[in-house]
Structures are given as structure tokens and as C-alpha cells.
Design a protein around this motif. Structure first.
Motif, PDB file in Angstrom:
ATOM      1  N   PHE A  16       5.960  58.425  63.154  1.00 48.71           N
ATOM      2  CA  PHE A  16       4.980  59.172  62.367  1.00 48.71           C
ATOM      3  C   PHE A  16       4.827  60.608  62.851  1.00 48.71           C
ATOM      4  CE2 PHE A  16       3.208  55.073  60.759  1.00 48.71           C
ATOM      5  CZ  PHE A  16       3.179  55.412  59.411  1.00 48.71           C
ATOM      6  N   VAL A  17       4.877  60.836  64.166  1.00 52.10           N
ATOM      7  CA  VAL A  17       4.662  62.187  64.696  1.00 52.10           C
ATOM      8  C   VAL A  17       5.949  62.993  64.783  1.00 52.10           C
ATOM      9  CG1 VAL A  17       2.667  61.421  66.015  1.00 52.10           C
ATOM     10  CG2 VAL A  17       4.902  61.481  67.125  1.00 52.10           C
ATOM     11  N   THR A  18       7.117  62.347  64.630  1.00 51.93           N
ATOM     12  CA  THR A  18       8.385  63.056  64.758  1.00 51.93           C
ATOM     13  C   THR A  18       8.541  64.199  63.771  1.00 51.93           C
ATOM     14  OG1 THR A  18       9.536  61.165  65.726  1.00 51.93           O
ATOM     15  CG2 THR A  18      10.893  62.822  64.635  1.00 51.93           C
ATOM     16  N   PRO A  19       8.237  64.021  62.469  1.00 53.23           N
ATOM     17  CA  PRO A  19       8.381  65.169  61.550  1.00 53.23           C
ATOM     18  C   PRO A  19       7.542  66.379  61.965  1.00 53.23           C
ATOM     19  CG  PRO A  19       8.138  63.130  60.316  1.00 53.23           C
ATOM     20  CD  PRO A  19       7.854  62.795  61.746  1.00 53.23           C
ATOM     21  N   GLN A  20       6.314  66.129  62.423  1.00 57.50           N
ATOM     22  CA  GLN A  20       5.469  67.240  62.852  1.00 57.50           C
ATOM     23  C   GLN A  20       6.030  67.906  64.107  1.00 57.50           C
ATOM     24  OE1 GLN A  20       2.848  68.585  61.348  1.00 57.50           O
ATOM     25  NE2 GLN A  20       2.652  70.115  62.971  1.00 57.50           N
ATOM     26  N   LEU A  21       6.504  67.099  65.034  1.00 61.09           N
ATOM     27  CA  LEU A  21       7.072  67.662  66.258  1.00 61.09           C
ATOM     28  C   LEU A  21       8.321  68.476  65.966  1.00 61.09           C
ATOM     29  CD1 LEU A  21       6.668  64.657  68.733  1.00 61.09           C
ATOM     30  CD2 LEU A  21       5.345  66.773  68.680  1.00 61.09           C
TER      31      LEU A  21
END
Length: 294
Positions: A16-21
Motif C-alpha cells: 500500500f505504501v510503495t506507490p507513495q514511496l
């Protein structure tokens, strides 16, 4: 919960946080690193040269005779925009939080400039603020001879600030309005029974209860005020003289008009430091006046 389930949950969280990172790394951290790298070089696109100069651009920044006036114009614009934007937005939110006829129309009217194209909004105001424009035409009807607003140092700065305030005040108004509607009405009733005046209720109940929103809007508005460019480019081009040459427009001039990309990158680093310091200062001061942080 078994080890396998915990691992699966952790993996889902990472997904879930990979795209934002990835987005932050590609569009924020990598450009910051490149700008710092470019600031250590003298890059002339026309001559196709890219020469390492170390700290020379930073020394040139300290010796730049135009920088004090640029920082002064930036400070004046930022202070004027932040103060008038927040005060007007809060005033409008308080008024539109009342039970009035046509409330939806008023809210739409004040918010509509937010969704208008920034360049189109600025071009229209550029025509209105000319010596023979609409603003002076209105003043002439009451016998006032208005100036050429964009050709005088003081009035040019006031005009640019006013155009930006009217453009974005609706956004902060909506945020304040949402915060006001979350204040329990029972607090106002209790204070009124105790004989508290309207100003006392506003000062001791409304402001503390919406202080987190005030913090949010102040940070957003301060950062936005330091990044203004289109309004200056369309309305005044930094003039008259350098009276409205704010830091971002000066950066644009150095990098894209004079082709000093290394020095322009140095100015970008300066802008980043200013924004970072002001944001950290506001974040630390929240402990003194934001109710839920005390």
C-alpha cells in the motif's frame, strides 16, 4: 495470529505504501539531490558546458546585491498574503456558518475563484488593474482618480497580494467552515448562559477549538506564498524595478532567462531551506497555542 499471517499483513502494508514511496523518491528526493548537485556546477546550456565550481555559487549568493531586495519583496508578499488570506477566510467562514438565506449561493460564490484557471484569473485582473481598467473606472464613478496599479512599487505589491488573496481565500474558508461546524453548540450555549459576550465566545471557544485547522491553513498558505510565480510573471514581471521580484521569479530569471542554471539551483536550495525552516518553526510553536497539542 501466526507468523505467516503477520508476514502477510506486513507485506500488504508495504504494498500500500510503495506507490507513495516511489513517487516521493522519483519526484521529490531525486530532484532535490540533483538540484544540490547542479548548485555545485556552472551549467551553461548555450555553450554546452558543465563545470564543477564547488561553493562558488553559494559565495555568489552571499555577494549578490539584488538578493536583499528580492528577500524583502518575498517577505512582504508572504506576510501580506498570509495575514489577509487567513483573516478574511476566517471572517467569511464565521459569517457563512450562520443561518442565512441563500447560504449555498454565497459559499459557491466565494469558493468559485479557487477552481478558475490561475493564468486566466491573473490575465483578467491584469486588464482590470491598468490605468484605464475596470478598477479605476469604478473609482472614477465616485470621483477618485486611481493610479496605474501595476506601475507603482507599493501599489503593485498590494495589487499582487490582493489578486492572490481573492483567488485562494475560498479554500481556507471551506477548511475553516468545516472546523467551525465541528465545534459543539453546547459550549456556546453554556458560555452564553454564563454571560459571555460574542467576542469572548469567539476568542475562548471558537479559536481554541479550530486551532488545529488554523495551524494547517497557516502552513499551507505560508508555503504557497513562497512559491508564487504565475501572478508575478503575468502582472508585473517583477517590476517596477525589483519591487515585486520574489524569490521564485528571481530564480526563474537567473536560470531560464540568463541561463545561470548553477546559480538558479543555488537559489532553489535557498528557497527549500526557507520553506523548511518556516514549516519547522510553525510546527514547534503549535505546542504553545494548538489546544490538542498542549
Amino acid at each position: 495470529m501466526t507468523l505467516r499471517q503477520r508476514t502477510a499483513d506486513r507485506l500488504v502494508g508495504y504494498l500500500f505504501v510503495t506507490p507513495q514511496l516511489v513517487g516521493s523518491a522519483v519526484f521529490v528526493f531525486l530532484p532535490l539531490c540533483l538540484v544540490f548537485w547542479y548548485s555545485l556546477h556552472e551549467w551553461n546550456v548555450l555553450a554546452d558546458s558543465f563545470e564543477y565550481v564547488g561553493a562558488e555559487n553559494y559565495q555568489a549568493l552571499l555577494d549578490d546585491p539584488s538578493l536583499p531586495s528580492v528577500l524583502r519583496a518575498t517577505g512582504l508578499f508572504s506576510v501580506g498574503l498570509v495575514v489577509f488570506n487567513l483573516l478574511l477566510a476566517l471572517l467569511l467562514a464565521v459569517l457563512l456558518n450562520q443561518k442565512l438565506r441563500g447560504l449555498t449561493v454565497y459559499r459557491t460564490l466565494f469558493f468559485s475563484p479557487v477552481v478558475v484557471s490561475l493564468v486566466a484569473w491573473t490575465i483578467v485582473w491584469g486588464f482590470l488593474l491598468q490605468s484605464n481598467g475596470g478598477v479605476n473606472g469604478l473609482l472614477a464613478t465616485i470621483g477618485v482618480d486611481g493610479p496605474n496599479w501595476l506601475r507603482n512599487g507599493t501599489s503593485a505589491m498590494v495589487s499582487v497580494v490582493a489578486v492572490q488573496v481573492f483567488k485562494n481565500v475560498g479554500l481556507n474558508m471551506v477548511l475553516f467552515l468545516a472546523a467551525l461546524q465541528g465545534v459543539p453548540f453546547e459550549l456556546y450555549e453554556a458560555a452564553q448562559l454564563d454571560g459571555a459576550s460574542a467576542w469572548s465566545r469567539f476568542h475562548r471557544i471558537t479559536v481554541p477549538m479550530i486551532s488545529p485547522t488554523i495551524l494547517l491553513t497557516s502552513i499551507i498558505t505560508v508555503v504557497g506564498s513562497l512559491q508564487v510565480f504565475a501572478q508575478i510573471a503575468v502582472l508585473t514581471q517583477g517590476g517596477p524595478g525589483t519591487s515585486t521580484t520574489v524569490l521564485v521569479y528571481y530564480l526563474y530569471q537567473q536560470a531560464f532567462q540568463f541561463h545561470h542554471f548553477g546559480y538558479g539551483s543555488t537559489l532553489a536550495i535557498l528557497l527549500f531551506v526557507i520553506v523548511l525552516v518556516l514549516t519547522l518553526v510553525q510546527w514547534q510553536l503549535r505546542k504553545r497555542w494548538v489546544v490538542h497539542e498542549q
